[in-house]
Design an enzyme around this catalytic site. Structure first.
Site, mmCIF file in Angstrom:
data_model
loop_
_atom_site.group_PDB
_atom_site.id
_atom_site.type_symbol
_atom_site.label_atom_id
_atom_site.label_comp_id
_atom_site.label_asym_id
_atom_site.label_seq_id
_atom_site.Cartn_x
_atom_site.Cartn_y
_atom_site.Cartn_z
ATOM 1 N N HIS A 272 -27.616 14.223 -30.259
ATOM 2 C CA HIS A 272 -26.459 13.839 -29.454
ATOM 3 C C HIS A 272 -26.949 13.241 -28.144
ATOM 4 O O HIS A 272 -27.985 13.669 -27.617
ATOM 5 C CB HIS A 272 -25.552 15.046 -29.172
ATOM 6 C CG HIS A 272 -24.202 14.640 -28.700
ATOM 7 N ND1 HIS A 272 -23.914 14.461 -27.380
ATOM 8 C CD2 HIS A 272 -23.073 14.329 -29.386
ATOM 9 C CE1 HIS A 272 -22.662 14.067 -27.268
ATOM 10 N NE2 HIS A 272 -22.129 13.980 -28.477
ATOM 11 N N GLU A 325 -20.766 16.248 -36.947
ATOM 12 C CA GLU A 325 -20.618 15.596 -38.250
ATOM 13 C C GLU A 325 -21.181 16.396 -39.423
ATOM 14 O O GLU A 325 -20.800 16.150 -40.562
ATOM 15 C CB GLU A 325 -21.292 14.213 -38.240
ATOM 16 C CG GLU A 325 -20.989 13.342 -37.047
ATOM 17 C CD GLU A 325 -19.557 12.866 -36.991
ATOM 18 O OE1 GLU A 325 -18.698 13.426 -37.701
ATOM 19 O OE2 GLU A 325 -19.295 11.941 -36.225
HETATM 20 N N1 ACO Z 1 -32.841 11.593 -36.282
HETATM 21 C C1 ACO Z 1 -34.075 11.170 -35.940
HETATM 22 N N2 ACO Z 1 -34.453 10.981 -34.673
HETATM 23 C C2 ACO Z 1 -33.540 11.236 -33.713
HETATM 24 C C3 ACO Z 1 -32.263 11.699 -33.997
HETATM 25 C C4 ACO Z 1 -31.926 11.869 -35.358
HETATM 26 N N3 ACO Z 1 -30.707 12.285 -35.712
HETATM 27 N N4 ACO Z 1 -31.588 11.865 -32.853
HETATM 28 C C5 ACO Z 1 -32.426 11.510 -31.873
HETATM 29 N N5 ACO Z 1 -33.598 11.141 -32.386
HETATM 30 C C6 ACO Z 1 -34.754 10.652 -31.643
HETATM 31 C C7 ACO Z 1 -34.418 9.297 -31.060
HETATM 32 O O1 ACO Z 1 -34.791 8.289 -31.965
HETATM 33 C C8 ACO Z 1 -35.225 9.269 -29.805
HETATM 34 O O2 ACO Z 1 -36.504 8.811 -30.129
HETATM 35 P P1 ACO Z 1 -37.170 7.642 -29.246
HETATM 36 O O3 ACO Z 1 -37.293 8.217 -27.869
HETATM 37 O O4 ACO Z 1 -38.485 7.414 -29.957
HETATM 38 O O5 ACO Z 1 -36.216 6.498 -29.335
HETATM 39 C C9 ACO Z 1 -35.329 10.707 -29.388
HETATM 40 O O6 ACO Z 1 -34.999 11.479 -30.545
HETATM 41 C C10 ACO Z 1 -34.433 11.109 -28.253
HETATM 42 O O7 ACO Z 1 -33.159 10.736 -28.552
HETATM 43 P P2 ACO Z 1 -31.970 11.265 -27.635
HETATM 44 O O8 ACO Z 1 -32.117 10.705 -26.279
HETATM 45 O O9 ACO Z 1 -31.864 12.734 -27.805
HETATM 46 O O10 ACO Z 1 -30.748 10.662 -28.370
HETATM 47 P P3 ACO Z 1 -30.077 9.257 -28.129
HETATM 48 O O11 ACO Z 1 -29.177 9.356 -26.953
HETATM 49 O O12 ACO Z 1 -31.084 8.179 -28.147
HETATM 50 O O13 ACO Z 1 -29.213 9.128 -29.446
HETATM 51 C C11 ACO Z 1 -27.699 9.684 -31.137
HETATM 52 C C12 ACO Z 1 -28.135 9.968 -29.704
HETATM 53 C C13 ACO Z 1 -27.386 8.185 -31.282
HETATM 54 C C14 ACO Z 1 -26.450 10.475 -31.457
HETATM 55 C C15 ACO Z 1 -28.861 10.092 -32.075
HETATM 56 O O14 ACO Z 1 -29.106 11.465 -31.954
HETATM 57 C C16 ACO Z 1 -28.586 9.734 -33.533
HETATM 58 O O15 ACO Z 1 -28.819 8.581 -33.914
HETATM 59 N N6 ACO Z 1 -28.138 10.694 -34.359
HETATM 60 C C17 ACO Z 1 -27.859 10.418 -35.766
HETATM 61 C C18 ACO Z 1 -26.462 9.806 -35.934
HETATM 62 C C19 ACO Z 1 -25.373 10.818 -35.663
HETATM 63 O O16 ACO Z 1 -25.361 11.909 -36.228
HETATM 64 N N7 ACO Z 1 -24.416 10.390 -34.795
HETATM 65 C C20 ACO Z 1 -23.233 11.228 -34.459
HETATM 66 C C21 ACO Z 1 -23.295 11.675 -33.016
HETATM 67 S S1 ACO Z 1 -21.882 12.645 -32.594
HETATM 68 C C22 ACO Z 1 -20.653 11.496 -32.355
HETATM 69 O O17 ACO Z 1 -20.905 10.415 -31.897
HETATM 70 C C23 ACO Z 1 -19.295 11.833 -32.714
#
Ligand code: ACO
Length: 378
Positions: A272, A325
């Site tokens: 998130h 989700e």
């Molecule tokens: N799977 C794999 N890697 C992840 C995930 C994940 N679900 N979530 C975060 N990471 C990684 C990111 O790629 C990032 O790596 P990087 O620094 O090499 O780019 C690192 O962890 C840090 O990420 P965050 O800052 O914690 O998260 P960010 O703000 O970039 O993204 C997001 C948030 C888009 C929700 C992400 O967690 C994601 O893509 N999740 C999967 C999709 C999902 O479930 N979305 C629903 C969210 S809830 C909603 O919107 C209703």
């Protein structure tokens, strides 16, 4: 850090505007460290035990829960607003034919068309009462359009809403043509209340940016659905069931998830932008899912355990947990929402928060117009 743009010194916002407040709001807030969110000071994770979706929507719109009289009047107004304009109804078969049954892209287009059909014009050029009525009308029409488009795409007749049913029950009734059980309504209502609003999320920001130019509220609300549909935001709801189906059983969880991460792909239903601890919406839906007799629940629990461990072992800098989700699909399935409609059911809920955010934006508007750091071609 500042940069110079044609001679002007400008502060630089972090990528994605993470950790930056771009506005003020009295609608809702998320505390990512404590794992807590509220709207209008009410904790939705407790409110789900006793409240209805209509009350949550009224609270979001008006800042206070309704009196018995308000409740009656609001329910009647919402039902009245569900009436489809004839010109929109006539366009539905063509809209439904544009994509597969349950497509959120078709719903987004239909909400845009509904805005035109009810006469939305730039809100700066019409009175406030008209704008408010249009906002509420489009939100009330969203479940009606979702159900009607789904049924038309399946070759079924449209089912009209019933005045004796509440919002959640009516949605299920319009989709399936059968009055749902009390347990099904409770499951859907829990999801709808939890998802009704959630701070300055991507789609809320998108809607407010669109409205800030004076564009009509149909443009803002359909734009919000467009933002929500992305896989990194609300679109994840669609991808979790296929992830669980692809994993198959508990013995494959670790290998499947490792492979996915090794390929640089994301685990849907995890992570998130704000929460660095448990997403409280996930906690409520997980508990509800545990009470449902569905073999996918045990699999989802194992997926959650392994996914959290893998994500945090690989990157210790930011803690990641499962989000809303992961169990939403199991709960919606139990409620009687067809899988094809999971994605559309998110905006059915979030319209409540979007309506409140639109009114707030309009009441104290300044056009969003940031700058970018210009760099020579890459
Ligand atoms: N799977 C794999 N890697 C992840 C995930 C994940 N679900 N979530 C975060 N990471 C990684 C990111 O790629 C990032 O790596 P990087 O620094 O090499 O780019 C690192 O962890 C840090 O990420 P965050 O800052 O914690 O998260 P960010 O703000 O970039 O993204 C997001 C948030 C888009 C929700 C992400 O967690 C994601 O893509 N999740 C999967 C999709 C999902 O479930 N979305 C629903 C969210 S809830 C909603 O919107 C209703």
């Amino acid at each position: 850090m500042t940069v110079t743009s044609l001679g002007t010194e400008l502060p630089v916002a972090p990528r994605g505007l993470e950790g930056v407040a771009v506005s003020t709001t009295s609608v809702s807030d998320v505390d990512g460290t404590a794992g807590f969110y509220h709207y209008r000071g009410t904790d939705p994770t407790s409110f789900v035990r006793t409240g209805s979706f209509e009350d949550a929507w009224f609270l979001l719109l008006n800042g206070a829960l309704p009196s018995a009289e308000d409740r009656e009047a609001f329910r009647a107004a919402v039902f009245d607003a569900m009436r489809m304009p004839p010109v929109l109804r006539a366009a539905l078969p063509s809209l439904a034919a544009l994509g597969p049954a349950g497509s959120i892209d078709v719903l987004r287009s239909a909400v845009s068309a509904a805005g035109v059909a009810i006469g939305c014009r730039p809100w700066t050029e019409q009175d406030e009462t008209t704008t408010r009525q249009q906002i509420e009308r489009l939100a009330a029409l969203t479940p009606v359009l979702t159900a009607a488009l789904f049924r038309l795409a399946r070759g079924l007749a449209i089912v009209e809403p019933r005045q004796d049913l509440g919002f959640a029950a009516n949605y299920l009734y319009m989709v399936n043509g059968v009055v749902p059980s009390r347990e099904q309504v409770h499951a859907l209502e829990t999801y709808l209340i939890l998802a009704a609003d959630h701070g300055f999320c991507n789609s809320t920001f998108a809607e407010r940016v669109i409205a800030s130019s004076g564009a009509d509220v149909g443009a803002a609300l359909s734009g919000a659905i467009g933002a929500l549909s992305g896989p990194l935001h609300g679109g994840a709801i669609d991808r979790v069931p296929s992830m669980l189906a692809a994993i198959g059983d508990a013995s494959s969880v670790e290998r499947w998830m490792k492979d996915r991460l090794d390929r640089g792909e994301r685990l849907m239903g995890f992570g998130h932008a704000v929460y660095r601890t448990l997403d409280p919406r996930n906690t409520v839906l997980r508990e509800l899912a545990r009470s449902i007799n569905d073999p996918r629940v045990a699999l989802a629990l194992e997926v959650e355990r392994v996914g959290v461990q893998l994500l945090n072992d690989r990157k210790a800098d930011k803690h990641r947990e499962a989000n809303i989700e992961l169990y939403a699909g199991v709960v919606l399935d139990y409620a009687g929402v067809p899988e094809e409609l999971f994605a559309c059911t998110f905006p059915v809920a979030r319209m409540a928060g979007w309506t409140a955010n639109l009114l707030e934006q309009i009441a104290d508007n300044r056009i969003f117009r940031p700058s970018a750091r210009y760099v020579t071609g890459r």
